[in-house]
Design a protein around this motif. Structure first.
Motif, mmCIF file in Angstrom:
data_model
loop_
_atom_site.group_PDB
_atom_site.id
_atom_site.type_symbol
_atom_site.label_atom_id
_atom_site.label_comp_id
_atom_site.label_asym_id
_atom_site.label_seq_id
_atom_site.Cartn_x
_atom_site.Cartn_y
_atom_site.Cartn_z
ATOM 1 N N SER A 182 -97.132 -45.682 -8.758
ATOM 2 C CA SER A 182 -98.250 -44.741 -8.646
ATOM 3 C C SER A 182 -99.575 -45.490 -8.592
ATOM 4 O O SER A 182 -100.614 -44.972 -9.011
ATOM 5 N N TYR A 183 -99.543 -46.701 -8.043
ATOM 6 C CA TYR A 183 -100.734 -47.552 -8.045
ATOM 7 C C TYR A 183 -101.766 -47.115 -7.009
ATOM 8 O O TYR A 183 -102.969 -47.154 -7.264
ATOM 9 N N GLY A 184 -101.283 -46.686 -5.850
ATOM 10 C CA GLY A 184 -102.203 -46.388 -4.760
ATOM 11 C C GLY A 184 -103.290 -45.409 -5.129
ATOM 12 O O GLY A 184 -104.467 -45.599 -4.785
ATOM 13 N N ARG A 185 -102.942 -44.349 -5.850
ATOM 14 C CA ARG A 185 -103.919 -43.302 -6.177
ATOM 15 C C ARG A 185 -105.026 -43.805 -7.100
ATOM 16 O O ARG A 185 -106.084 -43.190 -7.199
ATOM 17 N N ARG A 186 -104.782 -44.914 -7.809
ATOM 18 C CA ARG A 186 -105.766 -45.422 -8.761
ATOM 19 C C ARG A 186 -106.785 -46.368 -8.124
ATOM 20 O O ARG A 186 -107.760 -46.765 -8.770
ATOM 21 N N LEU A 187 -106.552 -46.756 -6.875
ATOM 22 C CA LEU A 187 -107.408 -47.763 -6.256
ATOM 23 C C LEU A 187 -108.897 -47.394 -6.266
ATOM 24 O O LEU A 187 -109.734 -48.244 -6.608
ATOM 25 N N PRO A 188 -109.290 -46.172 -5.898
ATOM 26 C CA PRO A 188 -110.732 -45.875 -5.912
ATOM 27 C C PRO A 188 -111.359 -46.083 -7.285
ATOM 28 O O PRO A 188 -112.431 -46.695 -7.409
ATOM 29 N N ARG A 189 -110.697 -45.596 -8.325
ATOM 30 C CA ARG A 189 -111.243 -45.756 -9.680
ATOM 31 C C ARG A 189 -111.305 -47.228 -10.070
ATOM 32 O O ARG A 189 -112.306 -47.685 -10.656
ATOM 33 N N LEU A 190 -110.264 -47.978 -9.754
ATOM 34 C CA LEU A 190 -110.243 -49.391 -10.123
ATOM 35 C C LEU A 190 -111.359 -50.166 -9.431
ATOM 36 O O LEU A 190 -111.969 -51.064 -10.023
ATOM 37 N N LEU A 191 -111.634 -49.826 -8.173
ATOM 38 C CA LEU A 191 -112.718 -50.502 -7.472
ATOM 39 C C LEU A 191 -114.074 -50.166 -8.098
ATOM 40 O O LEU A 191 -114.933 -51.043 -8.256
ATOM 41 N N ARG A 192 -114.272 -48.901 -8.459
ATOM 42 C CA ARG A 192 -115.537 -48.528 -9.118
ATOM 43 C C ARG A 192 -115.669 -49.224 -10.470
ATOM 44 O O ARG A 192 -116.736 -49.744 -10.820
ATOM 45 N N GLU A 193 -114.583 -49.219 -11.258
ATOM 46 C CA GLU A 193 -114.626 -49.842 -12.581
ATOM 47 C C GLU A 193 -114.880 -51.341 -12.490
ATOM 48 O O GLU A 193 -115.420 -51.946 -13.426
ATOM 49 N N ALA A 194 -114.492 -51.944 -11.359
ATOM 50 C CA ALA A 194 -114.718 -53.379 -11.152
ATOM 51 C C ALA A 194 -116.135 -53.671 -10.672
ATOM 52 O O ALA A 194 -116.474 -54.834 -10.456
ATOM 53 N N GLY A 195 -116.946 -52.629 -10.512
ATOM 54 C CA GLY A 195 -118.337 -52.822 -10.163
ATOM 55 C C GLY A 195 -118.655 -52.729 -8.687
ATOM 56 O O GLY A 195 -119.796 -52.995 -8.290
ATOM 57 N N LEU A 196 -117.689 -52.344 -7.851
ATOM 58 C CA LEU A 196 -117.975 -52.216 -6.435
ATOM 59 C C LEU A 196 -118.759 -50.932 -6.164
ATOM 60 O O LEU A 196 -118.663 -49.957 -6.919
ATOM 61 N N HIS A 197 -119.496 -50.950 -5.081
ATOM 62 C CA HIS A 197 -120.342 -49.817 -4.713
ATOM 63 C C HIS A 197 -119.869 -49.212 -3.394
ATOM 64 O O HIS A 197 -119.123 -49.825 -2.642
ATOM 65 N N ARG A 198 -120.321 -48.007 -3.124
ATOM 66 C CA ARG A 198 -119.979 -47.279 -1.898
ATOM 67 C C ARG A 198 -118.455 -47.222 -1.719
ATOM 68 O O ARG A 198 -117.926 -47.439 -0.638
ATOM 69 N N VAL A 199 -117.772 -46.890 -2.800
ATOM 70 C CA VAL A 199 -116.300 -46.829 -2.776
ATOM 71 C C VAL A 199 -115.848 -45.540 -2.101
ATOM 72 O O VAL A 199 -116.333 -44.444 -2.411
#
Length: 265
Positions: A182-199
């Motif tokens: 079930s990893y795919g669905r978490r990608l947007p949150r993980l990218l935001r939590e890692a400090g990325l922008h315009r996710v």
């Protein structure tokens, strides 16, 4: 990016692996290329293709960045990408979940159908972000088998019931080796939590195609010994399923591939 007995289920060195990479290319390259174009990949860019496996994305990136750019293609088994090792492509043996990134200041880092199989996904994600320059882009694409677990969503007969039972067995083998289904669905949150922008993120979900059929045939042939050894299927059931697949009468789906992307500050 797939190991054999050391945690990964699908070995790049097996003969069926080439069929699987070809099927993935037919199924997912249009989606991947659409996202890479939207992220602005252009001449002179430095790109890291993580867990490359096959050559289709590496070749696309090489053509796009041109002779003034650079494409570093890494995998734990580079046997199927070695042929692409000519400028601007550099091929390296590398484990994204256990080693430091193969450079820094990348304009783009991309991984497709990789992290779901990596035991230390958190370290791998941190490594990829570390490798980006300020303003660099990260594109992660991974499956989410738990979001749509069926091989035959239209389970209307015995052939489809058998197909879905074997797919459950495949998912169990993956989970037993540490895959996060079930990893795919978490990608947007993980990218935001890692400090990325315009996710942003989207998903691609083929329901039936010749490539889906080819992928299923190659995958089942590759893992049949493990399915039988684990008591998840008999040889007779697998032969019957492969016959059904070859008949072309079933609508075979894949797990959704979720693409998520963002920019490093």
């Amino acid at each position: 990016m797939t190991h054999g007995d050391d945690g990964y289920l699908l070995d790049n060195r097996q003969s069926e692996a080439g069929e699987r990479f070809d099927a993935f290319a037919h199924l997912f390259d249009p989606t991947t290329f659409r996202h890479l174009e939207a992220l602005g990949v252009r001449r002179g860019w430095r790109c890291w293709e993580v867990g490359a496996g096959g050559t289709s994305v590496v070749s696309w990136l090489a053509e796009r960045v041109g002779p003034t750019g650079r494409v570093v293609a890494t995998d734990i088994d580079t046997s199927r990408i070695a042929a692409a090792a000519r400028p601007p492509v550099e091929v390296r043996v590398h484990d994204v979940g256990a080693e430091e990134p193969p450079g820094e200041g990348f304009d783009l880092v991309h991984a497709r159908l990789v992290l779901v199989h990596v035991p230390d996904r958190e370290r791998a994600l941190a490594s990829m972000i570390k490798a980006l320059r300020p303003g660099g882009r990260l594109l992660l694409e991974d499956a989410d088998p738990a979001l749509q677990p069926l091989l035959c969503p239209d389970e209307h007969g015995p052939a489809e019931e058998l197909a879905n039972r074997l797919r459950r067995g495949f998912r169990r083998l993956l989970a037993d080796r540490g895959a996060d289904l079930s990893y795919g669905r978490r990608l947007p949150r993980l990218l935001r939590e890692a400090g990325l922008h315009r996710v942003e993120a989207d998903a691609y979900f083929p329901l039936t195609s010749a490539a889906c059929t080819a992928l299923e045939s190659a995958t089942v042939r590759q893992i049949r010994g493990r399915l039988v050894a684990a008591g998840l299927a008999t040889d007779e059931e697998i032969d019957r399923h492969l016959h059904h697949v070859a008949s072309g009468t079933m609508d075979l789906a894949t797990a959704p591939m979720i693409s998520a992307w963002g920019h490093k500050e």
